[in-house]
Design an enzyme around this catalytic site. Sequence first.
Site, short mmCIF file in Angstrom:
data_model
loop_
_atom_site.label_atom_id
_atom_site.label_comp_id
_atom_site.label_asym_id
_atom_site.label_seq_id
_atom_site.Cartn_x
_atom_site.Cartn_y
_atom_site.Cartn_z
N HIS A 1 0.89 -1.10 -0.04
CA HIS A 1 -0.22 -0.03 -0.09
C HIS A 1 0.76 1.31 -0.08
O HIS A 1 1.97 1.22 0.48
CB HIS A 1 -0.88 -0.01 1.22
CG HIS A 1 -1.85 1.09 1.35
ND1 HIS A 1 -1.43 2.31 1.62
CD2 HIS A 1 -3.31 1.11 1.07
CE1 HIS A 1 -2.55 3.19 1.77
NE2 HIS A 1 -3.67 2.41 1.42
N HIS B 1 -7.31 15.82 1.58
CA HIS B 1 -6.93 15.78 0.01
C HIS B 1 -6.15 17.06 -0.09
O HIS B 1 -5.26 16.86 -1.14
CB HIS B 1 -8.01 15.14 -0.96
CG HIS B 1 -8.14 13.80 -0.79
ND1 HIS B 1 -9.36 13.32 -0.13
CD2 HIS B 1 -7.65 12.89 -1.51
CE1 HIS B 1 -9.19 11.84 -0.15
NE2 HIS B 1 -8.30 11.50 -1.10
N ARG C 1 -2.83 0.97 -4.44
CA ARG C 1 -2.49 -0.24 -4.45
C ARG C 1 -2.64 -0.83 -5.79
O ARG C 1 -3.40 -0.14 -6.75
CB ARG C 1 -3.81 -1.19 -3.49
CG ARG C 1 -3.16 -0.98 -1.88
CD ARG C 1 -4.20 -1.56 -1.13
NE ARG C 1 -5.54 -0.84 -1.22
CZ ARG C 1 -6.67 -1.54 -0.96
NH1 ARG C 1 -6.64 -2.62 -0.53
NH2 ARG C 1 -7.77 -0.85 -0.93
N LYS D 1 -6.16 -0.56 -8.06
CA LYS D 1 -7.12 0.41 -7.43
C LYS D 1 -7.33 1.71 -8.21
O LYS D 1 -6.49 1.77 -9.27
CB LYS D 1 -6.71 0.75 -6.07
CG LYS D 1 -6.77 -0.62 -4.98
CD LYS D 1 -8.15 -0.87 -4.88
CE LYS D 1 -8.24 -2.21 -4.12
NZ LYS D 1 -9.63 -2.70 -3.80
N ASP E 1 -10.01 13.95 -4.14
CA ASP E 1 -9.49 12.90 -4.64
C ASP E 1 -9.28 12.53 -5.90
O ASP E 1 -8.40 12.18 -6.83
CB ASP E 1 -10.64 11.75 -3.97
CG ASP E 1 -10.54 10.30 -4.44
OD1 ASP E 1 -9.59 9.93 -5.46
OD2 ASP E 1 -11.04 9.34 -3.96
N CYS F 1 -4.56 12.09 -3.05
CA CYS F 1 -3.53 11.95 -1.81
C CYS F 1 -2.55 11.30 -1.99
O CYS F 1 -1.43 11.60 -1.38
CB CYS F 1 -4.34 11.55 -0.61
SG CYS F 1 -4.62 9.68 -0.83
N TYR F 2 -2.50 10.29 -3.08
CA TYR F 2 -1.12 9.63 -3.25
C TYR F 2 -0.23 10.14 -4.25
O TYR F 2 0.97 9.85 -4.28
CB TYR F 2 -1.62 8.20 -4.17
CG TYR F 2 -2.20 7.24 -3.19
CD1 TYR F 2 -1.62 6.54 -1.72
CD2 TYR F 2 -3.59 7.00 -3.27
CE1 TYR F 2 -2.44 5.67 -1.00
CE2 TYR F 2 -4.36 6.11 -2.52
CZ TYR F 2 -3.75 5.55 -1.38
OH TYR F 2 -4.36 4.67 -0.65
#
Length: 445
Positions: A217, A385, A259, A262, A375, A267-268
């Site tokens: 993750h 976010h 992941r 997904k 997001d 946020c990633y």
Amino acid sequence: MESFTSPTVTQRDQILVEQQVFSIFKTFYDMPPSSQSFMLELQRENHVEYLTNGLKQLGPSFCVLDANRPWICYWILHSIALTDEFVDPELEDNTIDFLSRCQDPNGGYGGGPGQLPHLATTYAAVNSLVTLGGDKALSSINREKLYSFMRQMKDASGGFRMHDGGEIDVRACYTAISVASLLNILDDELVQNVGNYILSCQTYEGGISGEPGSEAHGGYTFCGLATMILINEVNRLDLSSLIDWVVFRQGVEGGFQGRTNKLVDGCYSFWQGGIFALIKRLNSTKGERSIPLGDGEDSTASSDATEESSNKDLSQGGSHSEKGDHHDTSSRVNVDDISHNSSKGHAKVDPLFNSLALQQYILLCSQDLNGGLRDKPGKSRDHYHTCYCLSGLSVCQRSWSEDEDAPPLPRAVLGPYSNLLEPIHPLYNVVLDRYQEAHEFFTGS
């Protein structure tokens, strides 16, 4: 005879997101240049207004986040700091007073006044106070009690529990080690066997899971990597497979997924993008000079070089400024070697991800022009976010920099150069000058 299967829910959701994102991109590229310039502009004033209003007053729907109130403070304060703005003195004092009421008499911070102390909200509270800066904020942290709380959360496995009787995971390891490092109370007792626990969470894919046996993750991979750097054991990880895993999390939309299989999520931009900031600084001087990450005895990580070639330990050496001189400091890492100081003459390292594509996703798909970030298209803006999209944007803007002391080149910043945000310290995700102030405060004589 051919057989056809219906798409899975995941596949249908992915197709829908791609359609929404590509529609936004098509609309953008069909616009005249003047309209394109506006769409690529970071709406600073609107973001700061949205954030400041959230710090003053939240609606009743936020009652579900009652146990996360220090996190709301951090998301908002850090976002404002990234834009090089400040909250007014009265709001600053109110925030410090509120966080002081969240501090447990026996150490650590709870999600609100009178709530159980928790490592995650402790991390959020400490980062909030560091971001505010100044003697009142920094001196409000009871480091001795906090150290005792962390020792109580330490588990025989090497990991940490999030709270009394709580779960043990990589997130707990990172929040504990990050706070201890930032406050200059990290010692061998806290570090013992943490590396073994993190190693047990690196999966066959290369990323890091929350606990042994779970799925890799992005958030946990950042937490695991940052923790291993802070405890001086980063080269125990399989960094090659970790990098491979992170690189392939950037999707066709330009943003990152958390992941495998997904959906993209803004946020990633930081949780995955911040990994590249750390990897860049670890790899940029390999073969050019040997700079040990640690400031104590040689460790298994001593062969890993960092981007900055500081000739003195600016980050963790010396005694504590007020209390805690009994803590052993031999496990601590020179975190300034992972920041933006003294970075002269190091090797050029190109980004391992498409930073301009990520900036395009953040500005066109995650940005709410009325303030706040989200997001993905179709979702609502929120403070979480906003924080991590802006943090990722800051990382992107400096991903091409050869000299971290110099401003990024205009070509590295998508949109007008006024989009440039403040640099962060990538290990803690606090604005760099706020980290430096806290470092001086907690390592002073």
